[in-house]
Scaffold this motif. Structure first.
Motif, PDB file in Angstrom:
ATOM      1  N   ASN A 152       8.129  -5.485 -20.606  1.00 43.29           N
ATOM      2  CA  ASN A 152       8.631  -4.113 -20.814  1.00 43.29           C
ATOM      3  C   ASN A 152       8.630  -3.307 -19.521  1.00 43.29           C
ATOM      4  N   LYS A 153       7.617  -3.513 -18.674  1.00 48.53           N
ATOM      5  CA  LYS A 153       7.563  -2.810 -17.380  1.00 48.53           C
ATOM      6  C   LYS A 153       8.772  -3.174 -16.523  1.00 48.53           C
ATOM      7  N   VAL A 154       9.065  -4.471 -16.479  1.00 45.69           N
ATOM      8  CA  VAL A 154      10.189  -4.952 -15.668  1.00 45.69           C
ATOM      9  C   VAL A 154      11.502  -4.425 -16.225  1.00 45.69           C
ATOM     10  N   LEU A 166       9.495  -4.145  -7.510  1.00 45.65           N
ATOM     11  CA  LEU A 166       8.346  -4.033  -8.398  1.00 45.65           C
ATOM     12  C   LEU A 166       7.628  -5.380  -8.409  1.00 45.65           C
ATOM     13  N   ASP A 208       3.267  -9.668 -21.329  1.00 48.67           N
ATOM     14  CA  ASP A 208       2.903  -8.258 -21.545  1.00 48.67           C
ATOM     15  C   ASP A 208       3.620  -7.321 -20.567  1.00 48.67           C
ATOM     16  N   ASN A 209       4.029  -7.830 -19.409  1.00 47.26           N
ATOM     17  CA  ASN A 209       4.676  -6.991 -18.397  1.00 47.26           C
ATOM     18  C   ASN A 209       6.204  -6.989 -18.496  1.00 47.26           C
ATOM     19  N   SER A 259      12.032  -1.767 -18.102  1.00 45.77           N
ATOM     20  CA  SER A 259      12.121  -0.316 -17.881  1.00 45.77           C
ATOM     21  C   SER A 259      12.456   0.012 -16.429  1.00 45.77           C
ATOM     22  N   PHE A 260      11.830  -0.728 -15.505  1.00 45.76           N
ATOM     23  CA  PHE A 260      12.078  -0.546 -14.074  1.00 45.76           C
ATOM     24  C   PHE A 260      13.577  -0.708 -13.764  1.00 45.76           C
ATOM     25  N   VAL A 292       4.532  -7.373 -10.405  1.00 48.81           N
ATOM     26  CA  VAL A 292       3.632  -7.346 -11.554  1.00 48.81           C
ATOM     27  C   VAL A 292       3.078  -8.746 -11.777  1.00 48.81           C
ATOM     28  N   GLU A 329      15.951   2.005 -15.856  1.00 44.23           N
ATOM     29  CA  GLU A 329      15.919   3.350 -15.264  1.00 44.23           C
ATOM     30  C   GLU A 329      16.928   3.464 -14.122  1.00 44.23           C
TER      31      GLU A 329
END
Length: 142
Positions: free
Chosen positions: A20-22, A10, A17-18, A24-25, A12, A28
């Motif tokens: 949470n994206k990391v 991933l 701000d990112n 979650s990635f 980003v 999961e």
């Protein structure tokens, strides 16, 4: 013979701000692999610390990208997470460990986060190669 499970990547922008994206990635993939909850929590704390440091310091005052590579293997059961950025060369592992015998008021500011990462991960390595900071952390999933 080492059997590979999952390998994902991933990229980003390195901003808080990112985070949470990391997270979650990684979460999961860990959940799909049946990673124990204790290990997941330790990995989340480590991601928070490493990604936040990159976000705050790597590209100041500008911003840039960070790539997060995730590898989960089954034999042995372990996860490796690699953070790659093209920011200012910085090895967080060379930081002096905080004196945890002192009270919080007496201690120097900083260093506690990376100290916790060192204690919770099974292996950490850093290299600066081809203009990139490469921080790799490994957690054995018992």
């Amino acid at each position: 013979m080492k059997q590979m499970g999952t390998a994902k990547e991933l990229t980003v922008e390195a901003t808080v701000d990112n985070l949470n994206k990391v997270t979650s990635f990684v979460e999961e993939a860990l959940e799909e692999s049946g990673c124990p909850m204790k290990a997941q929590m330790q990995i989340n704390i480590a991601i928070d610390e490493i990604f936040s440091n990159i976000s705050y310091y790597a590209y100041q005052p500008n911003t840039g990208d960070v790539t997060v590579q995730l590898e989960i293997s089954e034999e042995p059961a372990e996860v490796t997470i690699t953070f790659i950025d093209q920011g200012i060369p910085y090895d967080p592992l060379s930081q002096e460990e905080p004196d945890t015998t002192l009270s919080a008021d007496e201690r120097k500011i900083g260093g506690l986060g990376i100290f916790m990462v060192k204690k919770s991960m099974d292996d950490l390595s850093y290299e600066y190669k081809d203009g990139k900071n490469i921080l790799r952390m490994k957690k054995i999933l018992r």
